[in-house]
Design a protein around this motif. Structure first.
Motif, short mmCIF file in Angstrom:
data_model
loop_
_atom_site.label_atom_id
_atom_site.label_comp_id
_atom_site.label_asym_id
_atom_site.label_seq_id
_atom_site.Cartn_x
_atom_site.Cartn_y
_atom_site.Cartn_z
N ASP A 90 5.33 40.52 27.62
CA ASP A 90 6.58 40.67 28.37
C ASP A 90 6.37 40.24 29.82
O ASP A 90 5.28 40.36 30.39
CB ASP A 90 7.06 42.12 28.31
N GLU A 91 7.45 39.74 30.42
CA GLU A 91 7.38 39.16 31.77
C GLU A 91 6.90 40.16 32.82
O GLU A 91 6.11 39.84 33.70
CB GLU A 91 8.74 38.60 32.18
N ALA A 92 7.41 41.40 32.74
CA ALA A 92 7.05 42.40 33.76
C ALA A 92 5.55 42.67 33.74
O ALA A 92 4.90 42.71 34.79
CB ALA A 92 7.84 43.68 33.53
N SER A 93 4.97 42.85 32.56
CA SER A 93 3.54 43.14 32.46
C SER A 93 2.71 41.97 32.93
O SER A 93 1.66 42.15 33.57
CB SER A 93 3.17 43.51 31.01
N ILE A 94 3.16 40.75 32.63
CA ILE A 94 2.42 39.56 33.07
C ILE A 94 2.42 39.49 34.60
O ILE A 94 1.37 39.26 35.22
CB ILE A 94 3.03 38.28 32.45
N LYS B 195 0.95 30.07 31.91
CA LYS B 195 0.81 31.10 30.87
C LYS B 195 1.21 30.53 29.52
O LYS B 195 2.08 29.67 29.42
CB LYS B 195 1.66 32.32 31.22
N LYS B 196 0.55 31.04 28.50
CA LYS B 196 0.96 30.68 27.14
C LYS B 196 0.71 31.87 26.22
O LYS B 196 -0.28 32.60 26.34
CB LYS B 196 0.20 29.45 26.64
N ALA B 197 1.67 32.11 25.32
CA ALA B 197 1.58 33.23 24.41
C ALA B 197 0.68 32.88 23.23
O ALA B 197 0.64 31.73 22.78
CB ALA B 197 2.97 33.60 23.90
N MET B 198 -0.06 33.91 22.76
CA MET B 198 -0.93 33.70 21.60
C MET B 198 -1.00 35.04 20.85
O MET B 198 -1.52 36.02 21.38
CB MET B 198 -2.33 33.27 22.04
N ASP B 199 -0.45 35.05 19.63
CA ASP B 199 -0.34 36.29 18.87
C ASP B 199 0.39 37.33 19.72
O ASP B 199 1.49 37.11 20.17
CB ASP B 199 -1.73 36.76 18.42
N ILE C 176 -0.47 40.48 49.83
CA ILE C 176 -0.42 39.79 48.53
C ILE C 176 1.01 39.83 48.02
O ILE C 176 1.64 40.89 47.99
CB ILE C 176 -1.36 40.49 47.53
N TYR C 177 1.54 38.66 47.62
CA TYR C 177 2.93 38.63 47.17
C TYR C 177 3.16 37.41 46.27
O TYR C 177 2.38 36.45 46.28
CB TYR C 177 3.89 38.58 48.36
N GLN C 178 4.26 37.46 45.50
CA GLN C 178 4.66 36.32 44.68
C GLN C 178 5.49 35.37 45.54
O GLN C 178 6.52 35.77 46.08
CB GLN C 178 5.47 36.77 43.46
N LYS C 179 5.05 34.15 45.64
CA LYS C 179 5.68 33.19 46.54
C LYS C 179 7.07 32.82 46.03
O LYS C 179 7.26 32.49 44.87
CB LYS C 179 4.81 31.94 46.63
N ASN C 180 8.07 32.94 46.93
CA ASN C 180 9.39 32.40 46.65
C ASN C 180 10.10 32.12 47.97
O ASN C 180 9.68 32.59 49.03
CB ASN C 180 10.20 33.33 45.74
N LYS C 181 11.17 31.34 47.91
CA LYS C 181 11.82 30.88 49.13
C LYS C 181 12.35 32.03 49.98
O LYS C 181 12.22 32.02 51.20
CB LYS C 181 12.96 29.92 48.77
N ASN C 182 12.94 33.03 49.34
CA ASN C 182 13.52 34.15 50.09
C ASN C 182 12.47 34.84 50.95
O ASN C 182 12.65 35.05 52.15
CB ASN C 182 14.13 35.18 49.13
N ILE C 183 11.35 35.21 50.31
CA ILE C 183 10.33 35.97 51.04
C ILE C 183 9.63 35.09 52.06
O ILE C 183 9.37 35.53 53.19
CB ILE C 183 9.33 36.60 50.04
N ASP C 184 9.33 33.84 51.70
CA ASP C 184 8.68 32.94 52.67
C ASP C 184 9.55 32.74 53.90
O ASP C 184 9.06 32.71 55.03
CB ASP C 184 8.39 31.58 52.00
N LEU C 185 10.86 32.58 53.69
CA LEU C 185 11.78 32.39 54.82
C LEU C 185 11.79 33.63 55.71
O LEU C 185 11.75 33.52 56.94
CB LEU C 185 13.19 32.10 54.29
N ILE C 186 11.83 34.80 55.10
CA ILE C 186 11.84 36.04 55.88
C ILE C 186 10.52 36.22 56.61
O ILE C 186 10.49 36.59 57.80
CB ILE C 186 12.12 37.24 54.96
N SER D 67 2.05 32.12 42.27
CA SER D 67 3.31 31.64 41.71
C SER D 67 3.10 31.06 40.32
O SER D 67 2.01 30.57 40.00
CB SER D 67 3.92 30.57 42.62
N PHE D 68 4.16 31.14 39.51
CA PHE D 68 4.20 30.42 38.23
C PHE D 68 4.81 29.03 38.40
O PHE D 68 4.66 28.19 37.53
CB PHE D 68 5.06 31.19 37.22
N ALA D 69 5.53 28.82 39.52
CA ALA D 69 6.32 27.59 39.66
C ALA D 69 5.94 26.75 40.86
O ALA D 69 6.07 25.52 40.82
CB ALA D 69 7.81 27.96 39.77
N ASP D 70 5.47 27.36 41.94
CA ASP D 70 5.20 26.66 43.20
C ASP D 70 3.71 26.38 43.32
O ASP D 70 2.90 27.29 43.56
CB ASP D 70 5.69 27.52 44.37
#
Length: 818
Positions: free
Chosen positions: A282-286, A256-260, A218-228, A244-247
């Motif tokens: 916060d981004e890290a907790s999300i 994601k959307k903030a609420m209170d 299990i991992y967050q998809k990004n170009k660096n890790i996918d390439l490796i 991913s949040f972007a891919d």
């Protein structure tokens, strides 16, 4: 798990000497633990600055009979059973790998730069209704911590959660062999430990080795890790499960959307769409929450269960904290988890940080031990007894049923029942460990027992103290002794707690400036020799009474001390002779050396324990020649004194910068000061030191002012547009320089810089938070990682010492261990 001696011999590939025929029930690497006993197998680990073989004799005296060693100390050959191996750490890892191979249930292995411990703790919370989980306690993710974690597995566990941390190449393969994860989780890859790797690619590849035999990654998809991953296939991974949040090509796409004060996560996986709510923004907790979500999805949990459980995630406290309590008590706060393995760690920490002889434990029901309740509480009783706990307060239905297993035990069915009887418990003059499972809400007990002070605190990281001590020890010859400076209230960080830690690390001496500092440490139970560097003649009687050791720097002082020594009929009382080699502050100069020798020669009242001097320019390379001239003069004067007295006292001249810049001047001992607290004058060296103190406060109030309105005394800040101002309850009475205000300085709020506006007041300061998403009650960092003490000192044209030692005693110190 109990193992016979013959089995252990085979597993370790060891040669056994001795005829012990019993069995082994516990593994230990810490000679200081009160849990060591006749059924302990002690691994004598050898590190760059410590060799546990030197503690074997003392352990035998305490009843330990079995040792894994690389050699047998000569005088102990027939006094215990020894398993001789080439490398004791390799043997510990081999032992753990064998133990892991006996169990076939799923094991989740986690690695990454950030988030490992939080994800592990949240997964434990999310999965525990269905599984009996064994997990790494705290951050036990190192070459030593991982095997100790894995060795706690027993037959009743059916899921494992183990984190693996590395700081350089060629470490992960060993951890993989121990953990043997069937499921892999790669958390956020950041800059932590970058210095141990040539580049990011090599760092990622080294971390991925943990998963070479896993079935799922299990991992967050990004170009660096996918390439490796495409060029670095892992042997056993059958399924890559990405998010991913972007891919949008990831297996799970998250919006994601903030609420209170919450975040709504919109999840799309295949044809399924659903929402979950988490109590963080916060981004890290999300990111960490999404990683946990991925595990729940891979385990085929239904959407309703996922939604219900994710909503109840909570902030994880990853450290044991030492706090001041009511009625002269000391609190050790471990109020977010309670399992058997972490209880053992917490009890060891209690022993290392106790400030009172009386020790109390407030303990909730223990979960996920993998043992029957009868067996579990019998073992807990043994732990409580071996750690010499004076009073146990149990909270929970189950521990109440086993009250008879303990002596001097009071139990309550729940936390509310405890509070009904709180006044009757009369907490005073004791050290209290507060350890409870999450749902018992022991944080309320901590709040009730904690000494009430204002909301500004200085957090002191004891792990960082240990790290920095080891870093400087690595620069020393094996025979060089270490004096650690704890003067000026431990450079502002706190005296006793740091002294206690240093005592556990077996430094040779502690250094204080004045007698009262040393007396406080002695009264608190510190037994290390303590040298008083600036003793006043009026304090000599107290110095003798408390067995402190004075620095003598003048004939007047020496004669005054000798008069008292003679009256008290002292014999060879230890003193330390200070020589002036160019600092021209304190010390005997060359011209009065002969008179010094005359007074000392044949004198039986005192004994010269050490001869010392102080470098004036140890941190200034441009004055290197002057430093060398000081060392040369010290060599000549100290040698003359030693020959005349016919003795060989300890010699020392180097401070923190001297240790790094003048290794030829180590002599018999060095004095480590500001470096212990994470400060170096050398930018390159600073990279290897860890921040020790973080000064924190909170936002008391936020208001918006309009253009033309002002902030603070003298209207020194005038807004030129609508500006959001936050007030922080810390000021110059707490030690914050007024020069740091009026736009020069800043604090950090939610990882962003907030400029200090207007004049700093006695008890508060104001900052501009117009561009920062924050609210009243949010945490504020005054100094720590950013801004660092060194940066503040540079901007104020002073030195880090002044910044650290200026922090008022009214600021509460909280000591913690990760």
């Amino acid at each position: 798990m109990t193992l016979s001696i013959s089995n252990i011999e085979k597993i370790l590939h060891a040669k056994r000497f001795g005829d012990y025929n019993g069995s082994i029930e516990t593994i230990s690497i810490d000679s200081r633990s009160l849990q060591n006993n006749k059924n302990t197998l002690f691994f004598a680990l050898v590190g760059p600055n410590n060799d546990a073989h030197i503690y074997i004799e003392a352990l035998i005296d305490k009843g330990v009979q079995n040792f894994v060693v690389s050699h047998i100390p000569e005088q102990l050959a027939n006094k215990a059973t020894f398993f001789v191996v080439e490398n004791t750490l390799d043997a510990l890892q081999r032992y753990a790998a064998y133990h892991r191979s006996l169990f076939k249930f799923p094991v989740i292995g986690l690695t990454g730069s950030n988030g490992k411990t939080i994800v592990k703790e949240w997964l434990n919370f999310l999965l525990s209704p269905e599984f009996n989980i064994i997990r790494s306690p705290k951050s036990y993710n190192s070459q030593v911590g991982v095997p100790l974690s894995v060795l706690a597995i027993n037959e009743m566990h059916n899921l494992g959660l183990f984190e693996a941390g590395i700081s350089k190449m060629n470490e992960m393969e060993k951890l993989e062999a121990i953990i043997q994860p069937t499921i892999g989780i790669l958390t956020n890859i950041g800059s932590a430990h970058d210095e141990g790797f040539e580049d990011l690619e090599k760092k990622i590849k080294e971390k991925l080795l943990l998963f070479q035999h896993s079935k799922l990654l299990i991992y967050q998809k990004n170009k660096n890790i996918d390439l490796i991953l495409s060029s670095f296939p892992l042997l056993g991974v059958r399924v890559l499960f990405s998010w991913s949040f972007a891919d949008e090509t990831a297996d799970v796409f998250v919006s994601k959307k903030a609420m209170d004060d919450k975040t709504i996560l919109q999840i799309r996986t295949g044809k399924d769409h659903f929402e979950i709510q988490i109590p963080f923004q916060d981004e890290a907790s999300i990111e960490n929450a999404v990683t946990c979500l991925m595990v729940l999805l891979s385990f085929k949990y239904d959407q309703k269960t996922i939604q219900n459980r994710m909503e109840w995630l909570y902030p994880v406290e990853m450290r044991l904290k030492v706090k001041n309590g009511i009625n002269n008590t000391t609190l050790i706060d471990d109020s977010y988890s309670c399992d058997f393995q972490s209880l053992k760690i917490a009890l060891d920490f209690l022993e290392s940080q106790k400030q009172h002889q009386t020790k109390t434990v407030i303990l909730s029901d223990i979960f996920q031990s993998g043992l029957s309740n009868q067996e579990l509480y019998a073992k807990v009783s043994q732990l409580i007894t071996s750690n010499k706990i004076h009073r146990l307060i149990g909270i929970g239905e189950t521990i109440s049923e086993f009250k008879s297993q303990f002596t001097n035990c009071i139990t309550y069915r729940n936390t509310a029942d405890f509070f009904l009887h709180l006044k009757e418990l009369n907490f005073a003059n004791e050290t209290i460990l507060i350890k409870g499972a999450r749902h018992f809400q022991f944080e309320e007990i901590v709040a009730a027992l904690e000494e009430k002070t204002h909301e500004t605190v200085l957090e002191v990281n004891l792990n960082s103290i240990s790290h920095n001590l080891s870093f400087f020890k690595s620069k020393l010859k094996p025979t060089t002794k270490m004096m650690a400076m704890v003067k000026a209230f431990g450079y502002g960080s706190g005296g006793f707690e740091i002294a206690k830690l240093l005592e556990h690390h077996k430094v040779d001496y502690l250094g204080v400036a004045f007698a009262d500092e040393g007396i406080s440490l002695k009264n608190a139970g510190i037994t290390l020799p303590i040298m008083v560097l600036n003793p006043e003649t009026t304090s000599f009687s107290a110095i003798i009474q408390y067995n402190l050791e004075p620095e003598i720097y003048s004939l007047k002082g020496l004669n005054a001390f000798l008069q008292i020594a003679e009256k008290r009929k002292l014999k060879h009382f230890p003193i330390h002779i200070k020589l002036d080699t160019g600092m021209h502050r304190l010390g005997f100069s060359e011209e009065n050396l002969e008179e010094l020798i005359t007074v000392l020669k044949g004198n039986s009242f005192v004994s010269v324990k050490s001869i010392l001097s102080h470098l004036a320019t140890s941190d200034a390379i441009e004055h290197k020649e002057f430093a060398h001239s000081q060392i040369d003069l010290f060599e000549r004067l100290s040698s003359k004194l030693m020959i005349a007295l016919n003795s060989k006292p300890i010699r020392h001249i180097l401070n923190t910068s001297g240790i790094s810049n003048f290794p030829e001047g180590q002599y018999d001992m060095v004095r480590l000061g500001i470096g212990l607290y994470g400060i170096s004058n050398d930018a390159e060296e600073q990279k290897y030191l860890e921040n020790v103190g973080t000064l924190k406060s909170i936002i008391s109030q936020i208001r918006t002012i309009q253009a033309g309105e002002s902030v603070g005394y003298g209207r020194r800040f005038l807004a030129d547009k609508p500006t959001k101002i936050a007030t922080i309850p810390i000021g110059y009475a707490d030690g914050i320089s007024r020069h740091w205000g009026n736009g020069l300085g800043f604090v950090t709020i939610n990882k962003q810089q907030a400029t200090i506006v207007g004049s700093i007041c006695m008890d508060m300061l104001m900052v501009d938070v117009t561009k920062i998403n924050c609210k009243e009650g949010d945490s504020v960092i005054i100094f720590g990682e950013s801004p660092s003490v060194s940066l503040i000192a540079e901007q104020l044209r002073t030195i880090p010492y002044e910044i650290l030692t200026s922090i008022s005693q009214r600021v509460k110190r909280i000591f913690f261990r990760e």
